[in-house]
Design an enzyme around this catalytic site. Structure first.
Site, mmCIF file in Angstrom:
data_model
loop_
_atom_site.group_PDB
_atom_site.id
_atom_site.type_symbol
_atom_site.label_atom_id
_atom_site.label_comp_id
_atom_site.label_asym_id
_atom_site.label_seq_id
_atom_site.Cartn_x
_atom_site.Cartn_y
_atom_site.Cartn_z
ATOM 1 N N CYS A 3 13.559 10.232 7.635
ATOM 2 C CA CYS A 3 13.374 9.821 8.932
ATOM 3 C C CYS A 3 14.613 10.055 9.620
ATOM 4 O O CYS A 3 14.563 10.233 10.921
ATOM 5 C CB CYS A 3 12.844 8.466 8.807
ATOM 6 S SG CYS A 3 13.838 7.298 7.784
ATOM 7 N N LYS B 16 0.969 -1.069 0.059
ATOM 8 C CA LYS B 16 -0.034 0.193 0.001
ATOM 9 C C LYS B 16 0.924 1.081 -0.105
ATOM 10 O O LYS B 16 1.358 1.586 1.047
ATOM 11 C CB LYS B 16 -0.720 0.031 1.116
ATOM 12 C CG LYS B 16 -2.207 0.704 1.074
ATOM 13 C CD LYS B 16 -2.263 2.117 0.737
ATOM 14 C CE LYS B 16 -1.909 2.971 1.799
ATOM 15 N NZ LYS B 16 -1.829 4.730 1.557
ATOM 16 N N GLU C 188 10.109 16.206 15.897
ATOM 17 C CA GLU C 188 10.478 15.995 14.469
ATOM 18 C C GLU C 188 9.788 17.089 13.583
ATOM 19 O O GLU C 188 8.429 17.057 13.589
ATOM 20 C CB GLU C 188 9.885 14.635 13.832
ATOM 21 C CG GLU C 188 10.460 14.173 12.410
ATOM 22 C CD GLU C 188 9.859 12.691 12.303
ATOM 23 O OE1 GLU C 188 8.625 12.433 12.338
ATOM 24 O OE2 GLU C 188 10.916 12.025 11.502
ATOM 25 N N GLU D 176 8.668 1.403 11.577
ATOM 26 C CA GLU D 176 9.851 2.198 11.142
ATOM 27 C C GLU D 176 9.484 3.594 11.269
ATOM 28 O O GLU D 176 8.657 3.835 10.401
ATOM 29 C CB GLU D 176 10.614 1.766 9.724
ATOM 30 C CG GLU D 176 11.130 0.447 9.579
ATOM 31 C CD GLU D 176 12.519 0.301 10.265
ATOM 32 O OE1 GLU D 176 13.072 1.325 10.763
ATOM 33 O OE2 GLU D 176 12.974 -0.754 9.980
HETATM 34 P P1 NAD Z 1 2.006 8.502 7.676
HETATM 35 O O1 NAD Z 1 2.002 7.707 8.810
HETATM 36 O O2 NAD Z 1 1.028 9.606 7.510
HETATM 37 O O3 NAD Z 1 1.706 7.792 6.285
HETATM 38 C C1 NAD Z 1 2.379 6.476 6.006
HETATM 39 C C2 NAD Z 1 1.515 5.528 5.435
HETATM 40 O O4 NAD Z 1 0.628 5.082 6.366
HETATM 41 C C3 NAD Z 1 0.894 6.055 4.152
HETATM 42 O O5 NAD Z 1 0.861 4.920 3.312
HETATM 43 C C4 NAD Z 1 -0.608 6.244 4.607
HETATM 44 O O6 NAD Z 1 -1.452 6.140 3.681
HETATM 45 C C5 NAD Z 1 -0.720 5.093 5.644
HETATM 46 N N1 NAD Z 1 -1.620 5.218 6.553
HETATM 47 C C6 NAD Z 1 -2.196 6.459 7.013
HETATM 48 N N2 NAD Z 1 -3.118 6.454 7.895
HETATM 49 C C7 NAD Z 1 -3.230 4.981 8.206
HETATM 50 C C8 NAD Z 1 -4.208 4.110 8.822
HETATM 51 N N3 NAD Z 1 -4.912 4.693 9.950
HETATM 52 N N4 NAD Z 1 -3.851 2.682 8.785
HETATM 53 C C9 NAD Z 1 -3.019 2.101 8.136
HETATM 54 N N5 NAD Z 1 -2.122 2.915 7.273
HETATM 55 C C10 NAD Z 1 -2.198 4.244 7.287
HETATM 56 O O7 NAD Z 1 3.521 8.894 7.501
HETATM 57 P P2 NAD Z 1 3.937 10.082 6.257
HETATM 58 O O8 NAD Z 1 3.546 11.445 6.666
HETATM 59 O O9 NAD Z 1 3.425 9.473 5.054
HETATM 60 O O10 NAD Z 1 5.450 9.904 6.442
HETATM 61 C C11 NAD Z 1 6.256 10.544 7.392
HETATM 62 C C12 NAD Z 1 6.606 10.144 8.511
HETATM 63 O O11 NAD Z 1 7.275 8.702 8.300
HETATM 64 C C13 NAD Z 1 7.740 10.576 9.389
HETATM 65 O O12 NAD Z 1 7.383 10.670 10.886
HETATM 66 C C14 NAD Z 1 8.869 9.927 8.977
HETATM 67 O O13 NAD Z 1 9.896 10.084 10.101
HETATM 68 C C15 NAD Z 1 8.461 8.440 9.069
HETATM 69 N N6 NAD Z 1 9.522 7.510 8.203
HETATM 70 C C16 NAD Z 1 10.192 6.567 8.770
HETATM 71 C C17 NAD Z 1 11.102 6.208 8.209
HETATM 72 C C18 NAD Z 1 11.813 4.982 8.868
HETATM 73 O O14 NAD Z 1 12.499 4.128 8.164
HETATM 74 N N7 NAD Z 1 12.200 4.982 10.146
HETATM 75 C C19 NAD Z 1 11.273 6.264 6.692
HETATM 76 C C20 NAD Z 1 10.564 7.383 6.001
HETATM 77 C C21 NAD Z 1 9.531 7.747 6.661
#
Ligand code: NAD
Length: 483
Positions: A288, A179, A385, A254
């Site tokens: 991240c 997804k 963050e 992650e």
């Molecule tokens: P997000 O949590 O909003 O979205 C991430 C994914 O989760 C998307 O595909 C989104 O559609 C999905 N999602 C959203 N709500 C959901 C739910 N209720 N149930 C299941 N899936 C759902 O995050 P974002 O804004 O897209 O990404 C930014 C965040 O990701 C930052 O905090 C960043 O640090 C973190 N990040 C971490 C890593 C790592 O490897 N540690 C890498 C990249 C990003």
């Protein structure tokens, strides 16, 4: 330039077929560099996730499930070659979709190829062990796939995250349901097309684009998924863990970070400087592992501050396809979040800002990279963050003080140490609460081979490297009594 989208972006991949969402709903992808519409993508819902999970389950019992580890590896290696051949195309897709400057997008595409290569080569090198046991027994372990794995991916590094998580899961023989993020999913779709071209059997990879609260939530809570790999925010990660917990399914999280780099008086500043700045502004700080906190010992504090300020003065911000140092943020919403943090810092010392190029469209989501100095360690800008091109410099006197500040946030993803004294490097590497520690470097060239994951609210479980292969498999112990 020819249209970089060489496939129909409105479809989901379910089994061997590309098809629209069941209810034919779509979402609009927009270009962060100018706010224009790029194309429609499928808005998958629970019913599409259901079909994708069923296709993955079927794959485990058919061609995909019957392959040997070496055959799975060979497919990943073929895929790696196809990705490498299309690096330029993939980079353009990512630049358009994520707003990532071309040079950085190219690096991500190469990393995707490298993940396929690494996990392709590793697929037939994972094995169990024999265990000395009671007289008359032979005991051994088997490494088996979980079964159907769900992969929920964010928008900031789609290619790298798909490579590390889908690559490892396929190497171990799982059948996957991906997804991608609703903000950026073109390279996920392109990757799936290339996987088919590489000969990946039907159902081994299924892709359902859609909203997090719909397709994402359905996948996390699905009763026939055996493992969830989630990369994204802390808040969503907690929801995903809760949903998967209802089915007693393991989850890799992650999540975010507030990673520090610690610069000591004896550091090689010439070596450190590019890493201090790059690790903060890469992908416009939407990383991240961004090094958003720079902790500097007093003896070199002024030198580091001034040299970082000079580097910030040179930073240019503009449309991704013109390949500036810094691109736009992903969305208007992200720009609002970052702007709010910049306002919170209005009482702080702004030592330098980058420049938004005059030809950057006003409809793009641009912010000026901003460097704050003399920031108290307890300030919101030093603890939360931001996910934008913003770094804070924090002074310290002693090693103990640096360690306390470094370990003082909720996160623990990556840390960097710049010091010449070996004993100090070793002491700190042990005591930093962080999933990765880099000594006299930061990021180590991408580090496909290096296990990655967080302490604290940065998450749990490890991806990348060989470690991911343990995470994407489960261990079975066989005890045979033969007298
Ligand atoms: P997000 O949590 O909003 O979205 C991430 C994914 O989760 C998307 O595909 C989104 O559609 C999905 N999602 C959203 N709500 C959901 C739910 N209720 N149930 C299941 N899936 C759902 O995050 P974002 O804004 O897209 O990404 C930014 C965040 O990701 C930052 O905090 C960043 O640090 C973190 N990040 C971490 C890593 C790592 O490897 N540690 C890498 C990249 C990003």
């Amino acid at each position: 330039m020819s249209d970089p989208i060489w496939f129909d972006p409105t479809l989901c991949l379910i089994g061997k077929d590309w098809q629209p969402a069941m209810d034919r709903q779509t979402l609009t992808l927009t270009n962060p560099s100018d706010g224009s519409d790029i194309c429609q993508i499928a808005r998958g819902s629970a019913v599409d996730v259901d079909r994708a999970v069923a296709a993955a389950r079927t794959a485990l019992g058919s061609e995909w499930g019957a392959l040997t580890a070496a055959e799975r590896g060979r497919i990943l290696l073929r895929l790696s070659v196809l990705v490498r051949d299309r690096v330029e195309d993939l980079a353009r897709l990512e630049a358009m979709d994520v707003g990532k400057p071309l040079t950085q997008a190219r690096a991500d595409a190469l990393a995707l190829a490298r993940y396929c290569e690494f996990y392709g080569g590793a697929a037939d090198k994972m094995h169990g062990e024999t265990i000395p046991y009671l007289d008359g027994y032979t005991v051994y372990t088997l490494r088996e796939p979980h079964g159907v794995t769900g992969h929920i991916v964010p928008w900031n590094y789609p290619m790298q995250i798909i490579g590390r998580s889908i690559g490892a899961a396929l190497a171990m023989g799982n059948a996957t349901v991906l997804k991608p993020a609703e903000e950026a999913c073109l390279t996920a779709l392109a990757f799936a097309h290339l996987a088919q071209e590489a000969g990946l059997p039907a159902g081994a990879l299924n892709v359902v684009p859609g909203l997090g609260a719909e397709a994402g939530a359905s996948l996390a809570a699905h009763g026939d998924v055996d493992h969830i790999s989630f990369t994204g925010s802390v808040a969503t990660g907690a929801l995903v863990q809760q949903a998967a917990g209802g089915n007693v399914v393991p989850v890799t999280l992650e999540l975010g970070g507030k990673s520090p780099q610690l610069v000591f008086d004896d550091a090689d500043l010439d070596a450190a400087l590019p890493f201090l700045v790059n690790a903060g502004i890469q992908n416009a700080g939407q990383t991240c592992s961004a090094a958003s906190r720079i902790l500097v010992q007093r003896g070199v504090y002024a030198a580091v501050r001034d040299r970082m300020a000079a580097a910030y003065g040179e930073l240019t911000v503009g449309p991704a396809l013109s390949d500036p140092r810094v691109g736009p943020l992903i969305s208007g919403r992200q720009k609002e979040i970052v702007s709010r943090y910049l306002n919170l810092g209005s009482d702080l010392n702004v030592v330098a800002q980058g420049t938004v190029l005059p030809d950057a469209p006003e409809t793009g989501h641009y912010v000026r990279p901003t460097l704050f100095a003399d920031v108290p360690a307890g300030h919101q800008l030093a603890r939360e963050e931001i996910f934008g091109p913003v770094q804070v410099i924090i002074p310290f006197d002693t090693e103990e003080e640096a360690l306390t500040i470094a370990n003082s946030t909720d996160y623990g993803l990556v840390a960097g140490i710049w010091a010449r004294e070996g004993a100090r490097q070793m002491r700190l590497a042990k005591r930093l609460r962080s999933g990765q520690v880099f000594i006299n470097n930061y990021g180590a060239g991408g580090g496909v081979e290096l296990p990655f994951g967080g302490f604290g609210k940065s998450g749990h479980g490890r991806e990348k490297g060989f470690e991911a292969l343990y995470g994407f498999s489960q261990l079975k112990t066989v005890a045979a009594y033969h007298g």
